[in-house]
Design a protein around this motif. Sequence first.
Motif, PDB file in Angstrom:
ATOM      1  N   SER A   1     -19.368  51.119  33.222  1.00  0.00           N
ATOM      2  CA  SER A   1     -20.047  50.100  32.633  1.00  0.00           C
ATOM      3  C   SER A   1     -20.199  50.490  31.093  1.00  0.00           C
ATOM      4  CB  SER A   1     -21.295  49.934  33.233  1.00  0.00           C
ATOM      5  OG  SER A   1     -22.211  50.798  33.055  1.00  0.00           O
ATOM      6  N   ARG A   2     -20.522  49.686  30.429  1.00  0.00           N
ATOM      7  CA  ARG A   2     -20.683  50.007  28.787  1.00  0.00           C
ATOM      8  C   ARG A   2     -21.741  50.993  28.779  1.00  0.00           C
ATOM      9  NH1 ARG A   2     -19.613  47.825  23.801  1.00  0.00           N
ATOM     10  NH2 ARG A   2     -18.534  46.212  24.777  1.00  0.00           N
ATOM     11  N   ASP A   3     -22.879  50.944  29.435  1.00  0.00           N
ATOM     12  CA  ASP A   3     -24.102  51.855  29.469  1.00  0.00           C
ATOM     13  C   ASP A   3     -23.549  53.100  29.863  1.00  0.00           C
ATOM     14  OD1 ASP A   3     -25.735  49.997  28.153  1.00  0.00           O
ATOM     15  OD2 ASP A   3     -26.533  49.421  30.295  1.00  0.00           O
ATOM     16  N   GLU A   4     -22.677  53.369  30.907  1.00  0.00           N
ATOM     17  CA  GLU A   4     -22.271  54.550  31.462  1.00  0.00           C
ATOM     18  C   GLU A   4     -21.469  55.215  30.194  1.00  0.00           C
ATOM     19  OE1 GLU A   4     -22.463  53.746  36.093  1.00  0.00           O
ATOM     20  OE2 GLU A   4     -20.766  52.806  35.070  1.00  0.00           O
ATOM     21  N   ALA A   5     -20.446  54.478  29.791  1.00  0.00           N
ATOM     22  CA  ALA A   5     -19.591  55.071  28.842  1.00  0.00           C
ATOM     23  C   ALA A   5     -20.345  55.456  27.312  1.00  0.00           C
ATOM     24  CB  ALA A   5     -18.382  54.009  28.563  1.00  0.00           C
ATOM     25  N   MET A   6     -21.257  54.813  27.286  1.00  0.00           N
ATOM     26  CA  MET A   6     -22.082  55.220  25.965  1.00  0.00           C
ATOM     27  C   MET A   6     -22.994  56.415  26.013  1.00  0.00           C
ATOM     28  SD  MET A   6     -20.375  53.312  23.840  1.00  0.00           S
ATOM     29  CE  MET A   6     -21.278  53.586  22.313  1.00  0.00           C
ATOM     30  N   ARG A   7     -23.242  56.565  27.358  1.00  0.00           N
ATOM     31  CA  ARG A   7     -24.274  57.658  27.756  1.00  0.00           C
ATOM     32  C   ARG A   7     -24.237  58.770  27.097  1.00  0.00           C
ATOM     33  NH1 ARG A   7     -24.925  57.785  33.738  1.00  0.00           N
ATOM     34  NH2 ARG A   7     -25.179  55.840  33.384  1.00  0.00           N
ATOM     35  N   ASN A   8     -23.003  59.571  26.938  1.00  0.00           N
ATOM     36  CA  ASN A   8     -22.731  60.858  26.271  1.00  0.00           C
ATOM     37  C   ASN A   8     -22.673  60.560  24.890  1.00  0.00           C
ATOM     38  OD1 ASN A   8     -23.287  62.332  28.462  1.00  0.00           O
ATOM     39  ND2 ASN A   8     -21.419  62.100  29.430  1.00  0.00           N
ATOM     40  N   ALA A   9     -22.498  59.539  24.142  1.00  0.00           N
ATOM     41  CA  ALA A   9     -21.976  59.081  22.673  1.00  0.00           C
ATOM     42  C   ALA A   9     -23.180  59.926  22.029  1.00  0.00           C
ATOM     43  CB  ALA A   9     -21.780  57.892  22.357  1.00  0.00           C
ATOM     44  N   SER A  10     -22.576  60.678  20.881  1.00  0.00           N
ATOM     45  CA  SER A  10     -23.647  61.262  20.182  1.00  0.00           C
ATOM     46  C   SER A  10     -24.004  60.276  19.281  1.00  0.00           C
ATOM     47  CB  SER A  10     -22.921  62.473  19.243  1.00  0.00           C
ATOM     48  OG  SER A  10     -21.924  62.114  18.575  1.00  0.00           O
ATOM     49  N   VAL A  11     -23.482  59.256  18.707  1.00  0.00           N
ATOM     50  CA  VAL A  11     -23.886  58.245  17.860  1.00  0.00           C
ATOM     51  C   VAL A  11     -23.307  57.086  18.417  1.00  0.00           C
ATOM     52  CG1 VAL A  11     -24.064  57.418  15.348  1.00  0.00           C
ATOM     53  CG2 VAL A  11     -24.092  60.063  15.824  1.00  0.00           C
ATOM     54  N   SER A  12     -23.978  55.922  18.470  1.00  0.00           N
ATOM     55  CA  SER A  12     -23.473  54.759  18.775  1.00  0.00           C
ATOM     56  C   SER A  12     -24.321  53.717  18.034  1.00  0.00           C
ATOM     57  CB  SER A  12     -23.511  54.632  20.284  1.00  0.00           C
ATOM     58  OG  SER A  12     -24.949  54.560  20.572  1.00  0.00           O
ATOM     59  N   ARG A  13     -23.863  52.626  17.819  1.00  0.00           N
ATOM     60  CA  ARG A  13     -24.357  51.401  17.193  1.00  0.00           C
ATOM     61  C   ARG A  13     -23.757  50.145  17.721  1.00  0.00           C
ATOM     62  NH1 ARG A  13     -23.403  51.081  11.193  1.00  0.00           N
ATOM     63  NH2 ARG A  13     -23.734  53.114  11.264  1.00  0.00           N
ATOM     64  N   ALA A  14     -24.495  49.088  18.226  1.00  0.00           N
ATOM     65  CA  ALA A  14     -24.134  47.935  18.668  1.00  0.00           C
ATOM     66  C   ALA A  14     -23.056  48.194  19.685  1.00  0.00           C
ATOM     67  CB  ALA A  14     -23.755  47.172  17.498  1.00  0.00           C
ATOM     68  N   GLY A  15     -23.164  49.291  20.651  1.00  0.00           N
ATOM     69  CA  GLY A  15     -22.511  49.351  21.968  1.00  0.00           C
ATOM     70  C   GLY A  15     -20.856  49.847  21.458  1.00  0.00           C
ATOM     71  N   LEU A  16     -20.961  50.547  20.145  1.00  0.00           N
ATOM     72  CA  LEU A  16     -19.819  51.265  19.557  1.00  0.00           C
ATOM     73  C   LEU A  16     -20.090  52.749  19.340  1.00  0.00           C
ATOM     74  CD1 LEU A  16     -18.686  48.298  17.236  1.00  0.00           C
ATOM     75  CD2 LEU A  16     -17.924  48.716  19.781  1.00  0.00           C
ATOM     76  N   PHE A  17     -19.119  53.477  19.692  1.00  0.00           N
ATOM     77  CA  PHE A  17     -18.834  54.843  19.395  1.00  0.00           C
ATOM     78  C   PHE A  17     -19.088  55.006  17.668  1.00  0.00           C
ATOM     79  CE2 PHE A  17     -17.063  55.109  23.530  1.00  0.00           C
ATOM     80  CZ  PHE A  17     -17.871  56.002  23.903  1.00  0.00           C
ATOM     81  N   ILE A  18     -19.674  55.878  17.216  1.00  0.00           N
ATOM     82  CA  ILE A  18     -19.559  55.905  15.740  1.00  0.00           C
ATOM     83  C   ILE A  18     -19.056  57.257  15.651  1.00  0.00           C
ATOM     84  CG2 ILE A  18     -21.043  56.021  13.532  1.00  0.00           C
ATOM     85  CD1 ILE A  18     -20.826  53.295  14.693  1.00  0.00           C
ATOM     86  N   VAL A  19     -18.016  57.479  14.733  1.00  0.00           N
ATOM     87  CA  VAL A  19     -17.470  58.636  14.579  1.00  0.00           C
ATOM     88  C   VAL A  19     -17.131  58.985  13.253  1.00  0.00           C
ATOM     89  CG1 VAL A  19     -15.850  58.525  16.792  1.00  0.00           C
ATOM     90  CG2 VAL A  19     -14.773  57.842  14.578  1.00  0.00           C
ATOM     91  N   PRO A  20     -17.220  60.502  12.803  1.00  0.00           N
ATOM     92  CA  PRO A  20     -16.933  60.764  11.388  1.00  0.00           C
ATOM     93  C   PRO A  20     -15.525  60.023  10.879  1.00  0.00           C
ATOM     94  CG  PRO A  20     -17.049  62.507  12.393  1.00  0.00           C
ATOM     95  CD  PRO A  20     -16.956  61.579  13.487  1.00  0.00           C
ATOM     96  N   THR A  21     -15.638  59.704   9.722  1.00  0.00           N
ATOM     97  CA  THR A  21     -14.295  59.281   9.068  1.00  0.00           C
ATOM     98  C   THR A  21     -13.393  60.560   8.863  1.00  0.00           C
ATOM     99  OG1 THR A  21     -15.605  57.499   7.645  1.00  0.00           O
ATOM    100  CG2 THR A  21     -13.241  58.234   6.977  1.00  0.00           C
ATOM    101  N   ILE A  22     -12.036  60.490   9.204  1.00  0.00           N
ATOM    102  CA  ILE A  22     -11.336  61.549   9.018  1.00  0.00           C
ATOM    103  C   ILE A  22     -10.059  61.163   7.956  1.00  0.00           C
ATOM    104  CG2 ILE A  22     -11.727  62.463  11.101  1.00  0.00           C
ATOM    105  CD1 ILE A  22      -9.165  61.304  12.396  1.00  0.00           C
ATOM    106  N   ILE A  23      -9.788  60.035   7.745  1.00  0.00           N
ATOM    107  CA  ILE A  23      -8.909  59.693   6.762  1.00  0.00           C
ATOM    108  C   ILE A  23      -9.668  59.260   5.415  1.00  0.00           C
ATOM    109  CG2 ILE A  23      -7.032  57.799   6.083  1.00  0.00           C
ATOM    110  CD1 ILE A  23      -6.809  57.445   9.222  1.00  0.00           C
ATOM    111  N   GLU A  24      -9.186  60.154   4.316  1.00  0.00           N
ATOM    112  CA  GLU A  24      -9.725  59.909   2.960  1.00  0.00           C
ATOM    113  C   GLU A  24      -8.660  58.942   2.380  1.00  0.00           C
ATOM    114  OE1 GLU A  24     -10.066  63.612   1.437  1.00  0.00           O
ATOM    115  OE2 GLU A  24     -11.673  64.488   2.989  1.00  0.00           O
ATOM    116  N   ASP A  25      -9.407  58.275   1.360  1.00  0.00           N
ATOM    117  CA  ASP A  25      -8.580  57.183   0.325  1.00  0.00           C
ATOM    118  C   ASP A  25      -7.803  58.240  -0.374  1.00  0.00           C
ATOM    119  OD1 ASP A  25      -9.698  55.100   1.341  1.00  0.00           O
ATOM    120  OD2 ASP A  25     -11.453  55.058   0.040  1.00  0.00           O
TER     121      ASP A  25
END
Length: 96
Positions: free
Chosen positions: A72-96
């Motif tokens: 379920s979404r809650d189970e999948a997000m349980r170990n996310a270090s940062v999340s917002r609105a049900g989405l994983f938040i990850v650091p930006t790795i591609i620079e302009d």
Amino acid sequence: MSISLDEVRHVARLARLELDDVELAAFHGELNALLGHFQDVQNVDLSAFGAKPHAVSLQNVWSEDEAVTGLSRDEAMRNASVSRAGLFIVPTIIED
């Protein structure tokens, strides 16, 4: 079977290694010892053993192709270090 010092020098030149005479002599001895070990392995009698395509037995690791209920979404997000609105938040790795 052995390798000559000139052959060691030739291989070193092909590998673009700059070796002095002491290093050439050391590699000469080591390579000849290694070739001696290969000769020992070639002389091992393996006629009692049949040919095998793999060193270990293989077994099918595939699972049946059946649809199963995922997390379920809650189970999948349980170990996310940062999340917002049900989405994983990850650091930006591609620079302009």
